[in-house]
Design an enzyme around this catalytic site. Structure first.
Site, mmCIF file in Angstrom:
data_model
loop_
_atom_site.group_PDB
_atom_site.id
_atom_site.type_symbol
_atom_site.label_atom_id
_atom_site.label_comp_id
_atom_site.label_asym_id
_atom_site.label_seq_id
_atom_site.Cartn_x
_atom_site.Cartn_y
_atom_site.Cartn_z
ATOM 1 N NE ARG A 199 -2.012 -0.847 3.390
ATOM 2 C CZ ARG A 199 -2.385 -0.368 4.635
ATOM 3 N NH1 ARG A 199 -3.622 1.227 4.351
ATOM 4 N NH2 ARG A 199 -1.745 0.123 5.758
ATOM 5 C CB SER B 229 6.040 -6.112 7.594
ATOM 6 O OG SER B 229 5.763 -4.720 7.624
ATOM 7 C CG ASP C 101 4.558 -5.176 9.985
ATOM 8 O OD1 ASP C 101 5.508 -5.203 10.964
ATOM 9 O OD2 ASP C 101 3.964 -6.249 9.836
HETATM 10 C C1 BGC Z 1 8.318 -10.856 10.041
HETATM 11 C C2 BGC Z 1 8.650 -9.135 11.371
HETATM 12 C C3 BGC Z 1 7.149 -9.013 10.842
HETATM 13 C C4 BGC Z 1 6.149 -9.967 11.199
HETATM 14 C C5 BGC Z 1 4.844 -9.524 11.213
HETATM 15 C C6 BGC Z 1 7.027 -11.368 10.380
HETATM 16 O O1 BGC Z 1 7.471 -12.464 8.865
HETATM 17 O O2 BGC Z 1 9.825 -11.134 10.601
HETATM 18 O O3 BGC Z 1 9.867 -8.028 10.630
HETATM 19 O O4 BGC Z 1 6.765 -7.823 11.305
HETATM 20 O O5 BGC Z 1 5.927 -10.612 10.235
HETATM 21 O O6 BGC Z 1 4.855 -8.336 9.418
#
Ligand code: BGC
Length: 430
Positions: free
Chosen positions: A68, A132, A186
């Site tokens: 997004r 993320s 995130d």
């Molecule tokens: C990632 C994290 C992320 C989480 C939620 C995980 O697979 O390693 O960095 O914050 O997913 O999106």
């Protein structure tokens, strides 16, 4: 294996949660001092916002199959307006292709987003980038990808600075004026977004396709940190809790692990997050009912089944029909509902124990109020996940649990990225 066995196999008792809390805290300590352990505890270069950050920013939010871009206007005094949101789907060929295809696609989306605006003020070209995945931050706007999670396997990114790769793609697309002012996880975006308007917020959690959390830590407790001091003396730490591995795994978890992209990694994530709960349920059903189950049993089906309160479980029946199981009996449907409930209850209690460990770490006597900002489809859409977490926190903390507020912080990561970009831009000009 029969249902009774499975039930006890999946239940997480109060003492089970206490054990998770203890082990989790010990891993947090190791991670903060730089010892090798399951929790990365990554310093993020981000402090809690003041609520006075202002300006217009673009935020990129990339962490699952939807990507997004948002235009956000921060007005100060904890107020903001999201002016425009555009969603793009990251097709399989991009998430499993090469770094160049992946970042060129993202840069192309940014170009489309910017082009559609007739007038773009200069500062709107400062971008907050929520990415993320486990990234070792090397600065406010730089960081190296440690590993992919959630089914992403783009080649040529692990070990590289993701902001540099995006900047190169932006230059290829003829967008040199766009500056990535901040890079954030995130969870960090979610914490910051809630903290902009709520001074008690000190934990951010994602319970969606993947799962993770971050929290506000005293710099003096991050003994591996040798960088600059923030003005508050605190910094948000990205725990990367999905990789926590002191958990009692069942044979079904073992199967999920063996068939996943990253065997032996992300153990907690594989027992808790939306990417895997449906698959755990599918494996149990296959084992118990000897049904030929469809290839994928989506986690979202669990929400439909668990919210079906009709006497004949008719919505569950129609859903089963849709996925190829035509003649389910009422007993079958009851059993399926029970199994879905068991799998999601375990996930919520593991999450609650991990949240409790973080709270104990920052406030051992629970003497202050804490807001836990939570986002993610699993938390938002599942009919009972949020209540189960609240109940478990009450079991753990008793009456004092009233000091903990768990709040859904929808789309926090995008807004948070804009706020972090604002802070970074401010520092930059000072
Ligand atoms: C990632 C994290 C992320 C989480 C939620 C995980 O697979 O390693 O960095 O914050 O997913 O999106």
């Amino acid at each position: 294996m029969n249902l009774k066995n499975i039930d006890s196999y999946f239940s997480v008792s109060l003492s089970g949660m206490r054990k998770i809390i203890k082990d989790f805290q010990s891993e947090m300590e190791k991670g903060l001092s730089g010892e090798k352990c399951s929790l990365k505890m990554i310093p993020t270069y981000v402090d809690r916002p003041t609520g006075e950050e202002k300006g217009s920013f673009i935020a990129l939010d990339l962490g699952g199959t939807n990507f997004r871009i948002l235009g956000a206007e921060l007005k100060g005094n904890g107020k903001y307006k999201v002016s425009r949101v555009k969603k793009f789907v990251l097709g399989k060929r991009y998430i499993t292709g090469t770094a160049r295809q992946f970042f060129d696609f993202i840069a192309g989306c940014i170009k489309t987003f910017i082009k559609r605006r007739a007038r773009v003020a200069q500062e709107e070209r400062a971008v907050g980038f929520t990415f993320s995945f486990p990234v070792e931050q090397t600065g406010t706007a730089s960081g190296t990808l440690l590993r992919w999670t959630k089914g992403f396997t783009v080649k040529g990114v692990i070990g590289h600075d993701v902001v540099r790769l995006l900047n190169e793609a932006l230059a290829r697309k003829g967008l040199p004026g766009v500056r990535i002012a901040a890079l954030a996880n995130d969870t960090v975006g979610t914490l910051v977004s809630r903290a902009y308007e709520d001074r008690h917020c000190d934990i951010g959690v994602i319970l969606g396709t993947g799962t993770n959390a971050c929290y506000l830590e005293e710099l003096s407790n991050i003994s591996k940190w040798h960088g600059y001091r923030t003005s508050s003396g605190r910094m948000i730490v990205n725990i990367e809790w999905g990789n926590f591995d002191s958990l009692p795994m069942t044979s079904y978890d073992g199967q999920v692990d063996r068939t996943s992209d990253r065997t032996g990694q992300q153990t907690l994530e594989k027992m808790v997050s939306g990417m895997y709960l449906g698959e755990i349920t599918r494996l149990i059903l296959k084992d118990l009912l000897k049904w030929k189950m469809p290839q994928s049993f989506k986690t979202e089906y669990m929400s439909v089944i668990e919210s079906d309160e009709s006497a004949s479980l008719s919505r569950t029946g129609s859903l089963l029909k849709k996925i190829g199981i035509k003649n389910s009996t009422i007993d079958d449907r009851r059993l399926i509902k029970k199994i879905c409930g068991m799998v999601s209850l375990r996930a919520s209690r593991i999450s609650a124990a991990a949240i409790a460990a973080v709270i104990r770490k920052i406030d051992p006597a629970l003497s202050r109020n804490h807001t836990v900002a939570i986002d993610g489809t699993l938390y938002e859409k599942h009919p009972r996940f949020s209540d189960h977490i609240k109940d478990a926190l009450k079991e753990i903390f008793g009456k004092k649990a009233s000091r903990i507020k768990t709040v859904l912080t929808k789309d926090g990561s995008g807004k948070g990225a804009a706020i972090i970009a604002a802070t970074a831009t401010h520092d930059y000009h000072d």
